[in-house]
Scaffold this motif. Structure first.
Motif, PDB file in Angstrom:
ATOM      1  N   UNK A  85      14.244  20.853 -79.786  1.00 16.00           N
ATOM      2  CA  UNK A  85      12.818  20.812 -79.438  1.00 16.00           C
ATOM      3  C   UNK A  85      12.031  21.837 -80.250  1.00 16.00           C
ATOM      4  N   UNK A  86      12.600  23.019 -80.439  1.00 20.58           N
ATOM      5  CA  UNK A  86      11.914  24.047 -81.233  1.00 20.58           C
ATOM      6  C   UNK A  86      11.793  23.579 -82.682  1.00 20.58           C
ATOM      7  N   UNK A  87      12.859  22.991 -83.220  1.00 22.22           N
ATOM      8  CA  UNK A  87      12.794  22.447 -84.590  1.00 22.22           C
ATOM      9  C   UNK A  87      11.727  21.368 -84.695  1.00 22.22           C
ATOM     10  N   UNK A  88      11.646  20.499 -83.698  1.00 25.22           N
ATOM     11  CA  UNK A  88      10.655  19.426 -83.675  1.00 25.22           C
ATOM     12  C   UNK A  88       9.242  20.005 -83.706  1.00 25.22           C
ATOM     13  N   UNK A  89       9.002  21.015 -82.877  1.00 26.06           N
ATOM     14  CA  UNK A  89       7.669  21.627 -82.813  1.00 26.06           C
ATOM     15  C   UNK A  89       7.327  22.301 -84.138  1.00 26.06           C
ATOM     16  N   UNK A  90       8.274  23.013 -84.726  1.00 22.11           N
ATOM     17  CA  UNK A  90       8.009  23.706 -85.992  1.00 22.11           C
ATOM     18  C   UNK A  90       7.704  22.707 -87.105  1.00 22.11           C
ATOM     19  N   UNK A  91       8.548  21.707 -87.250  1.00 17.12           N
ATOM     20  CA  UNK A  91       8.359  20.721 -88.324  1.00 17.12           C
ATOM     21  C   UNK A  91       7.038  19.978 -88.148  1.00 17.12           C
TER      22      UNK A  91
END
Length: 165
Positions: A85-91
């Protein structure tokens, strides 16, 4: 308000007996803990044989260990989901920012949000669905991996101790 007079029934179902005894034991034990000696005394008063009590203790312990492993697995799954989820938000945050800066509006960045959001939502479903055959299979796979990891860690620790001494 008047109190209702309780007259005990002549027969109880086994679930009712268990519930009543649980309440009585909880009231008797003041600090919430009981020694094994007290457990044996209660079992003796209830005409429960020692071998049956020991079998029940073993069954409880096995179930307790399994519950602890399930909690560990659930935390592992949630940590994996959180990282995704953190990767999704960052990207997607980067793509939205880039899109707004370059085009002045949010246009093409909507598509990656939706396309990358689908796998994330499926991962969320798998993470928080803690019942069913798929969950059991994932738990079994994780349990085998965890036992292998613990075995390697144990062997590595033994080798290091032997080497250092």
């Amino acid at each position: 308000m008047s109190e209702v007079k309780f007259t005990p029934p002549m027969l109880y179902r086994s679930e009712e007996v268990q519930q009543i005894l649980n309440i009585a034991i909880a009231r008797q034990v003041t600090q919430g803990e009981m020694t094994r000696k007290q457990l044996l005394e209660i079992a003796a008063e209830m005409d429960i044989e020692t071998k049956d009590l020991e079998a029940a203790e073993q069954e409880w312990y096995t179930q307790h260990l399994l519950d602890l492993k399930r909690q560990k697995f659930n935390l592992y799954q949630q940590e994996k989901f959180k990282n995704k989820a953190v990767r999704y938000v960052i990207i997607n945050g980067f793509l939205m920012t880039f899109n707004i800066i370059s085009a002045g509006t949010l246009s093409w960045a909507i598509y990656p949000i939706f396309f990358l959001g689908l796998p994330l939502s499926l991962t969320a479903w798998k993470t928080f669905q803690v019942k069913g055959e798929v969950y059991e299979q994932a738990f079994q796979r994780w349990q085998v991996k965890d036992e292998i990891k613990q075995s390697f860690f144990y062997i590595w620790t033994r080798i290091r101790r032997a080497w250092l001494t």
